[in-house]
Design a protein around this motif. Structure first.
Motif, PDB file in Angstrom:
ATOM      1  N   LEU A  75      -7.516   2.323   9.436  1.00  0.00           N
ATOM      2  CA  LEU A  75      -6.287   2.520   9.435  1.00  0.00           C
ATOM      3  C   LEU A  75      -5.039   0.906   9.331  1.00  0.00           C
ATOM      4  O   LEU A  75      -4.185   1.597   9.316  1.00  0.00           O
ATOM      5  N   MET A 111       1.103   6.658  13.368  1.00  0.00           N
ATOM      6  CA  MET A 111       0.464   6.919  12.747  1.00  0.00           C
ATOM      7  C   MET A 111      -0.693   6.203  13.711  1.00  0.00           C
ATOM      8  O   MET A 111      -1.658   6.386  14.565  1.00  0.00           O
ATOM      9  N   TYR A 199      -0.721   8.225   7.991  1.00  0.00           N
ATOM     10  CA  TYR A 199      -2.073   7.339   7.020  1.00  0.00           C
ATOM     11  C   TYR A 199      -1.725   7.251   5.506  1.00  0.00           C
ATOM     12  O   TYR A 199      -0.921   7.015   4.642  1.00  0.00           O
ATOM     13  N   ASP A 203       0.571   5.196   2.590  1.00  0.00           N
ATOM     14  CA  ASP A 203      -0.104   4.562   1.832  1.00  0.00           C
ATOM     15  C   ASP A 203       0.437   4.854   0.636  1.00  0.00           C
ATOM     16  O   ASP A 203       0.551   4.080  -0.759  1.00  0.00           O
TER      17      ASP A 203
END
Length: 234
Positions: A75, A111, A199, A203
């Motif tokens: 991650l 996260m 996450y 992204d």
């Protein structure tokens, strides 16, 4: 053995890689609610795949190998600046695109604070379960034709991806009700779901910012920002 054949060899027979039907993106919220158990059954079935011959975490390469020894490495290093290729020096985008450093760093920390809940949760994941990538007849079956981003992670990643672009489908809320009905216990569900969602959220946000898709950036940021209140309300 090709990547697709290797993945197929891991999957239970019930998981359909060559489905007939229409893109699940065409389902209305009401239609999805009526057939959501088909999706949840299928994602849980993917999670039962035999991954005993695979180590680590992250997306598969062409040999079906992963790049990271731990969930934390997977991650966190996804957002490294020194990765070769498209994301090399990507943080320059804070100065040139819609991507806000403050927003990114806030949810990266959210996260990061939850990774411990996901460490050790190793499952095969499709990792591309946006509604437009799933095929269904809306009544009896769901299939997953695209395994190009498959890998090893917490299986809740596939549910978080479903929710990201379509929060109005109420995926985590319906999944929690499904688990209650089926007497399925997901340890640390809320923290794990949030970790996976943050996450994938930052992204995907980074990707849309990189192509100057300002409209998608707006909706993704709203989805990420509203998620914790939704999860805590379950």
């Amino acid at each position: 053995m090709s990547k697709d054949h290797r993945i197929k060899s891991m999957l239970p027979e019930k998981v359909n890689m060559t489905p007939d039907g229409f893109a699940a993106d065409q389902l209305s919220p009401e239609a999805f609610t009526a057939c959501c158990e088909l999706f949840f059954d299928s994602i849980l079935e993917i999670g039962t795949a035999d991954i005993s011959g695979v180590e680590g975490y992250g997306e598969f390469n062409e040999e079906c190998e992963t790049a990271y020894a731990t969930c934390r490495a997977f991650l966190v290093e996804t957002f490294s600046e020194d990765r070769e290729g498209y994301w090399y020096n990507w943080k320059e985008m804070f100065e040139t695109t819609e991507l806000s450093r403050e927003f990114f760093e806030h949810y990266f920390k959210e996260m990061e604070d939850r990774i411990s809940y996901c460490e050790g949760r190793r499952f095969l994941v499709n990792n591309n379960t946006f509604f437009m990538n799933m095929i269904t007849d809306g009544q009896t079956r769901v299939g997953f034709p695209d395994w190009s981003r498959a890998g090893i992670s917490d299986f809740l990643l596939d549910l978080a991806i479903m929710d990201l672009h379509k929060p109005y489908m109420k995926v985590p809320e319906l999944f929690a009700a499904y688990c209650k009905k089926k007497n399925i216990v997901i340890p640390d569900f809320k923290e794990r779901f949030l970790c996976m969602a943050y996450y994938k959220g930052i992204d995907v946000l980074r990707w849309h910012a990189s192509i100057d898709d300002t409209e998608s950036c707006y909706y993704i940021k709203r989805s990420i920002s509203e998620l914790k209140d939704r999860i805590n309300a379950i």
